[in-house]
Write a protein that holds these residues in place. Structure first.
Motif, mmCIF file in Angstrom:
data_model
loop_
_atom_site.group_PDB
_atom_site.id
_atom_site.type_symbol
_atom_site.label_atom_id
_atom_site.label_comp_id
_atom_site.label_asym_id
_atom_site.label_seq_id
_atom_site.Cartn_x
_atom_site.Cartn_y
_atom_site.Cartn_z
ATOM 1 N N PHE A 11 0.839 -1.198 0.000
ATOM 2 C CA PHE A 11 0.000 0.000 0.000
ATOM 3 C C PHE A 11 0.877 1.252 0.000
ATOM 4 C CE2 PHE A 11 -1.898 3.529 2.255
ATOM 5 C CZ PHE A 11 -3.036 3.743 1.497
ATOM 6 N N ASP A 12 1.899 1.263 0.863
ATOM 7 C CA ASP A 12 2.798 2.417 0.940
ATOM 8 C C ASP A 12 3.456 2.692 -0.406
ATOM 9 O OD1 ASP A 12 2.180 2.602 3.622
ATOM 10 O OD2 ASP A 12 4.055 1.668 4.302
ATOM 11 N N PHE A 13 3.908 1.620 -1.079
ATOM 12 C CA PHE A 13 4.557 1.777 -2.376
ATOM 13 C C PHE A 13 3.595 2.376 -3.402
ATOM 14 C CE2 PHE A 13 5.121 -0.109 -6.600
ATOM 15 C CZ PHE A 13 6.326 0.471 -6.950
ATOM 16 N N VAL A 14 2.396 1.805 -3.499
ATOM 17 C CA VAL A 14 1.424 2.277 -4.490
ATOM 18 C C VAL A 14 0.984 3.701 -4.178
ATOM 19 C CG1 VAL A 14 -0.902 1.910 -5.428
ATOM 20 C CG2 VAL A 14 0.631 -0.034 -5.088
ATOM 21 N N PHE A 15 0.668 3.970 -2.921
ATOM 22 C CA PHE A 15 0.199 5.304 -2.568
ATOM 23 C C PHE A 15 1.300 6.337 -2.780
ATOM 24 C CE2 PHE A 15 -1.751 8.582 0.082
ATOM 25 C CZ PHE A 15 -3.054 8.479 -0.352
ATOM 26 N N ARG A 16 2.551 5.981 -2.451
ATOM 27 C CA ARG A 16 3.681 6.893 -2.664
ATOM 28 C C ARG A 16 3.847 7.176 -4.160
ATOM 29 N NH1 ARG A 16 8.533 8.924 -0.976
ATOM 30 N NH2 ARG A 16 10.434 8.277 -2.004
ATOM 31 N N SER A 17 3.718 6.135 -4.986
ATOM 32 C CA SER A 17 3.830 6.330 -6.437
ATOM 33 C C SER A 17 2.761 7.286 -6.945
ATOM 34 C CB SER A 17 3.698 4.991 -7.161
ATOM 35 O OG SER A 17 4.746 4.132 -6.816
ATOM 36 N N LEU A 18 1.546 7.123 -6.451
ATOM 37 C CA LEU A 18 0.456 7.996 -6.873
ATOM 38 C C LEU A 18 0.664 9.421 -6.390
ATOM 39 C CD1 LEU A 18 -2.529 5.587 -6.224
ATOM 40 C CD2 LEU A 18 -1.679 6.330 -8.453
ATOM 41 N N ALA A 19 1.238 9.573 -5.192
ATOM 42 C CA ALA A 19 1.400 10.898 -4.603
ATOM 43 C C ALA A 19 2.558 11.675 -5.212
ATOM 44 C CB ALA A 19 1.599 10.771 -3.088
ATOM 45 N N LEU A 20 3.625 10.986 -5.627
ATOM 46 C CA LEU A 20 4.832 11.681 -6.044
ATOM 47 C C LEU A 20 4.892 12.059 -7.515
ATOM 48 C CD1 LEU A 20 7.578 9.854 -3.985
ATOM 49 C CD2 LEU A 20 6.508 12.071 -3.559
ATOM 50 N N GLY A 21 4.081 11.446 -8.318
ATOM 51 C CA GLY A 21 4.205 11.803 -9.723
ATOM 52 C C GLY A 21 3.122 11.172 -10.556
ATOM 53 N N PRO A 22 3.170 11.451 -11.822
ATOM 54 C CA PRO A 22 2.141 10.908 -12.694
ATOM 55 C C PRO A 22 2.297 9.400 -12.860
ATOM 56 C CG PRO A 22 3.808 12.053 -13.976
ATOM 57 C CD PRO A 22 4.134 12.276 -12.526
ATOM 58 N N PRO A 117 -2.434 17.370 -10.439
ATOM 59 C CA PRO A 117 -2.291 15.909 -10.352
ATOM 60 C C PRO A 117 -2.829 15.412 -9.011
ATOM 61 C CG PRO A 117 -0.183 16.965 -9.978
ATOM 62 C CD PRO A 117 -1.160 18.057 -10.327
ATOM 63 N N LEU A 118 -4.115 15.135 -8.965
ATOM 64 C CA LEU A 118 -4.767 14.734 -7.724
ATOM 65 C C LEU A 118 -5.237 13.295 -7.789
ATOM 66 C CD1 LEU A 118 -7.091 17.835 -7.130
ATOM 67 C CD2 LEU A 118 -4.920 17.347 -6.029
ATOM 68 N N LEU A 119 -5.253 12.650 -6.642
ATOM 69 C CA LEU A 119 -5.871 11.343 -6.507
ATOM 70 C C LEU A 119 -7.198 11.586 -5.812
ATOM 71 C CD1 LEU A 119 -5.881 8.247 -6.549
ATOM 72 C CD2 LEU A 119 -4.685 8.322 -4.347
ATOM 73 N N MET A 120 -8.292 11.298 -6.499
ATOM 74 C CA MET A 120 -9.620 11.526 -5.930
ATOM 75 C C MET A 120 -10.147 10.228 -5.355
ATOM 76 S SD MET A 120 -11.369 13.958 -8.715
ATOM 77 C CE MET A 120 -10.857 15.628 -8.917
ATOM 78 N N LEU A 121 -10.550 10.259 -4.107
ATOM 79 C CA LEU A 121 -11.047 9.082 -3.417
ATOM 80 C C LEU A 121 -12.513 9.235 -3.103
ATOM 81 C CD1 LEU A 121 -8.087 8.694 -0.897
ATOM 82 C CD2 LEU A 121 -8.421 7.480 -3.051
ATOM 83 N N ASN A 122 -13.223 8.127 -3.013
ATOM 84 C CA ASN A 122 -14.615 8.137 -2.619
ATOM 85 C C ASN A 122 -14.659 8.309 -1.113
ATOM 86 O OD1 ASN A 122 -17.251 7.634 -1.936
ATOM 87 N ND2 ASN A 122 -17.358 5.627 -2.879
#
Length: 128
Positions: A11-22, A117-122
């Motif tokens: 989870f940390d890896f995926v979320f970090r990837s989403l947060a740091l760049g496209p 560049p946002l990650l939109m969550l429900n």
């Protein structure tokens, strides 16, 4: 899997990837990855548009059209039910704590609702 059984490092890896760049797919689509892997392989060494019917214990891949190819190794990269069908029985060894996943793709016509560049969550907690 229940939340306590899930991998927090993943989870940390995926979320970090989403947060740091496209994060994205290749411009030419996901097929571009297969094309890039196939480029250095000699011509005729890859069979395209050929469905595998079963995989024998001697690394023989039998195609639905009656053909057969032997290989040093066979990688079965498909969902569980198809793997069971190809291998002729249960997966051995059966993965402990195996986890399924579902990927949903959404699309719409027109411009994106935001430029950042946002990650939109429900945030309603109701799921999809």
């Amino acid at each position: 899997a229940d939340l306590p059984a899930q991998s927090s490092p993943l989870f940390d890896f995926v979320f970090r990837s989403l947060a740091l760049g496209p994060t994205s797919l290749p411009r030419a689509g996901i097929q571009a990855l297969s094309d890039a892997m196939a480029r250095p392989v000699p011509a005729g060494a890859i069979r395209l548009n050929t469905a595998a019917a079963r995989i024998g214990g001697d690394n023989a891949v039998h195609s639905a059209d009656g053909g057969m190819v032997r290989a040093r190794a066979v990688v079965v990269a498909t969902e569980g039910p198809a793997a069971v069908r190809l291998l002729g029985g249960e997966l051995v060894p059966k993965p402990e704590g195996d986890r399924g996943s579902t990927t949903l793709y959404f699309g719409f016509e027109g411009r994106a609702p935001v430029e950042e560049p946002l990650l939109m969550l429900n945030g309603e907690g109701k799921g999809v």
